[in-house]
Design an enzyme around this catalytic site. Structure first.
Site, PDB file in Angstrom:
ATOM      1  N   ARG A 126       0.610  -1.064   0.324  1.00 21.49           N
ATOM      2  CA  ARG A 126      -0.345   0.324   0.148  1.00 21.49           C
ATOM      3  C   ARG A 126       0.941   0.780  -0.519  1.00 21.49           C
ATOM      4  NH1 ARG A 126      -2.445   2.677   4.669  1.00 21.49           N
ATOM      5  NH2 ARG A 126      -3.684   4.955   4.036  1.00 21.49           N
ATOM      6  N   HIS A 185      -2.932  10.826   1.368  1.00 21.77           N
ATOM      7  CA  HIS A 185      -2.759  10.742   2.990  1.00 21.77           C
ATOM      8  C   HIS A 185      -1.519  11.869   3.056  1.00 21.77           C
ATOM      9  CE1 HIS A 185      -0.782   7.382   5.495  1.00 21.77           C
ATOM     10  NE2 HIS A 185      -0.107   8.030   5.825  1.00 21.77           N
ATOM     11  N   GLU A 204      -7.079   8.407   7.125  1.00 18.98           N
ATOM     12  CA  GLU A 204      -6.961   9.194   8.048  1.00 18.98           C
ATOM     13  C   GLU A 204      -8.244  10.029   8.025  1.00 18.98           C
ATOM     14  OE1 GLU A 204      -3.452   8.547  10.433  1.00 18.98           O
ATOM     15  OE2 GLU A 204      -4.287   6.473  10.784  1.00 18.98           O
ATOM     16  N   ASN A 225      -7.012   1.431   9.890  1.00 20.94           N
ATOM     17  CA  ASN A 225      -5.529   2.158  10.392  1.00 20.94           C
ATOM     18  C   ASN A 225      -5.443   2.395  12.095  1.00 20.94           C
ATOM     19  OD1 ASN A 225      -4.710   2.582   8.237  1.00 20.94           O
ATOM     20  ND2 ASN A 225      -3.958   4.117   8.976  1.00 20.94           N
ATOM     21  N   TYR A 246      -3.790   1.193  16.257  1.00 18.44           N
ATOM     22  CA  TYR A 246      -2.103   1.365  16.660  1.00 18.44           C
ATOM     23  C   TYR A 246      -2.103   1.242  18.066  1.00 18.44           C
ATOM     24  CZ  TYR A 246       0.477   3.117  12.617  1.00 18.44           C
ATOM     25  OH  TYR A 246       0.405   2.805  10.892  1.00 18.44           O
ATOM     26  N   GLU A 267      -3.058  -0.177   8.377  1.00 15.78           N
ATOM     27  CA  GLU A 267      -2.596  -0.134   9.267  1.00 15.78           C
ATOM     28  C   GLU A 267      -2.362  -0.894  10.483  1.00 15.78           C
ATOM     29  OE1 GLU A 267      -0.695   4.236   9.049  1.00 15.78           O
ATOM     30  OE2 GLU A 267      -1.269   4.590   7.630  1.00 15.78           O
TER      31      GLU A 267
HETATM   32  C1  GAL Z   1      -0.610   6.627  11.225  1.00 13.90           C
HETATM   33  C2  GAL Z   1      -0.415   6.897   9.947  1.00 13.90           C
HETATM   34  C3  GAL Z   1       1.318   6.643   9.141  1.00 13.90           C
HETATM   35  C4  GAL Z   1       2.432   6.874  10.151  1.00 13.90           C
HETATM   36  C5  GAL Z   1       1.606   5.766  11.272  1.00 13.90           C
HETATM   37  C6  GAL Z   1       2.238   5.871  12.391  1.00 13.90           C
HETATM   38  O1  GAL Z   1      -1.344   7.706  11.708  1.00 13.90           O
HETATM   39  O2  GAL Z   1      -1.307   6.515   8.665  1.00 13.90           O
HETATM   40  O3  GAL Z   1       1.715   7.876   8.507  1.00 13.90           O
HETATM   41  O4  GAL Z   1       2.701   7.849  10.773  1.00 13.90           O
HETATM   42  O5  GAL Z   1       0.698   7.116  11.752  1.00 13.90           O
HETATM   43  O6  GAL Z   1       3.329   6.296  12.705  1.00 13.90           O
END
Ligand code: GAL
Length: 459
Positions: free
Chosen positions: A75, A119, A165, A294, A296, A367
């Protein structure tokens, strides 16, 4: 050993500004990130994406690395000002040529291209002339840019993501002002978010009307969301966690799946939340062929009872007040270098929440990943903590699949270390895979581990 479905998509992800470099050559126009980086104090250490990983010049070498990793999908994003230097009308053939070469190189290596159209590197001209995402005309400009991409690349590219995002663009770019274009406001994020959604709908409309019938690809949007776990069992905290998820993800996903904003936002924001015309709502409803996610981290949510904590990580004053939620982390959770808590079960709960709220869409995790202060031993990066991270998250994703959630793919962030926006190339974030000064690509143990996961799953 856990096994994923045969057709599961395994990939990695990057974005143009974070890796390409070549910021002002071959006819590329400036983006808001080029400009933002030039303002003193905006990016850690004064870093910028002028060279980044020099992917623009080292693309073939990078694709060879992907092939070595056994990737099935990649991607990446297109830099709008590289192919349309002022965002409109004029097309830069050298930019088109670069992405054509990249797509061909990927296909030659049996790697499926997944393109993100936006992006974050908006053509600077559109920021000056149209007020960026605050201007109504941006949706039309984005639709035309998307059409250029479908026309030139759609014969070979079958997976399209419109916007990456929207929450980050709106909140960090227009609320907290820590990302380009650096504005601080408690109403602009809702207007920017609204236009991001209108732009998404326009691009999907163009694709479905003019291209999808013959090109037969799919198109969707990628939203980001952390999990919000109630701090206590109290009804108020449970409601707070739900409210936080609605202000985070449903803000963008409800319009896409239901054509409306969540009630809780309508009630709390009053006229700071714009409204869709009936035609816009119609265009938005059902405008994603898959649910791009995405993810995290996880935070604990509690009802603020009128006392929103200062410095709440995810809000500026006004915006957290809108939600009346306080966020915190459990001190027992370990953190990545970005200070994001590692909570694999939060990922499973979020997947289940999405599946229930949006009626089992196919979710593609576009992500997930982590930064650590990696150690280089010999000529590899030994990054056991990252292997543990992936093992933990993939195990929980697998559990979600067993519970009936339709997860179709997983892209790890990132293919290589890169320019981390306002944090630059900060060593603290463990950026070792690429040393951008010497441009050395150093393999990571986690990349080897990932290749074995892909292999063991029957590919
Ligand atoms: C996301 C973003 C990415 C990268 C990632 C974390 O929010 O889409 O570009 O920065 O966080 O490192």
């Amino acid at each position: 050993m856990i096994e994923f479905p045969k057709e599961f998509i395994w990939g990695t992800a990057t974005s143009s500004y974070q890796i390409e470099g070549a910021h002002d050559i071959d006819g590329k126009g400036p983006s808001i990130w080029d400009a933002f980086c030039s303002i003193p104090g905006k990016v850690f250490n004064g870093d910028d994406g002028n060279i980044a990983c020099d992917h623009y010049h080292r693309m073939e070498e990078d694709v060879a690395l992907m092939r070595q990793m056994g990737l099935k999908a990649y991607r990446f994003s297109i830099s709008w000002p590289r192919i349309m230097p002022t965002g409109r009308n004029q097309i830069n053939q050298k930019g088109i040529h670069f992405y054509n070469r990249l797509i061909d190189e990927l296909l030659k290596n049996n790697i499926e291209p997944w393109i993100t159209l936006y992006h974050w590197d908006l053509p600077l001209a559109l920021q000056f002339e149209e007020d960026g995402w605050l201007g109504e005309s941006i949706a039309d400009a984005f639709g035309k840019y998307a059409e250029v991409c479908f026309t030139h690349f759609g014969d070979r590219v079958k997976n399209w993501i419109t916007i990456n995002e929207a929450w980050v663009v709106a909140m960090l770019g227009y609320g907290q002002g820590v990302f380009a274009p650096g504005r601080r406001s408690n109403s602009e994020p809702y207007l920017a978010g609204h236009n991001l959604l209108r732009a998404h709908a326009e691009a999907v409309h163009v694709y479905r009307e003019k291209f999808q019938p013959t090109q037969k690809g799919r198109i969707g949007i990628t939203n980001n969301c952390d999990w919000r776990e109630p701090l206590t069992e109290s009804a108020a905290d449970k409601l707070a966690a739900q409210r936080a998820l609605e202000f985070f993800l449903a803000w963008f996903a409800d319009p896409v799946y239901k054509g409306v904003y969540p009630d809780v936002m309508v009630e709390r924001l009053g006229d700071r939340l714009p409204t869709f015309t009936p035609e816009e709502a119609e265009k938005l409803k059902g405008s994603s062929d898959f649910f791009g996610l995405n993810h995290y981290t996880t935070m604990l949510a509690s009802d603020a009872q009128g006392q929103v904590m200062e410095g709440n990580v995810y809000g500026n004053g006004g915006l957290s007040e809108d939600q009346e939620v306080n966020l915190s982390v459990d001190p027992a959770w370990s953190l990545t270098e970005m200070q994001w808590a590692i909570v694999p079960w939060g990922c499973r709960k979020l997947l289940q929440w999405i599946s229930e709220r949006y009626d089992k869409p196919e979710i593609i995790i576009t992500e997930n990943g982590c930064a650590f202060d990696d150690k280089i031993v010999g000529d590899t990066v030994t990054d056991q903590p990252r292997i543990d991270f992936f093992r933990g998250y993939l195990t929980e994703i697998h559990k979600a699949i067993e519970k009936g959630v339709n997860v179709g793919g997983y892209f790890m962030w990132s293919f290589m270390d890169n320019f981390e926006w306002a944090s630059g190339y900060c060593k603290r974030f463990g950026l070792h895979y690429v040393d951008y000064r010497t441009l050395q690509r150093t393999p990571k143990d986690s990349a080897k581990w990932m290749s074995s996961v892909v292999r063991d799953n029957g590919f």
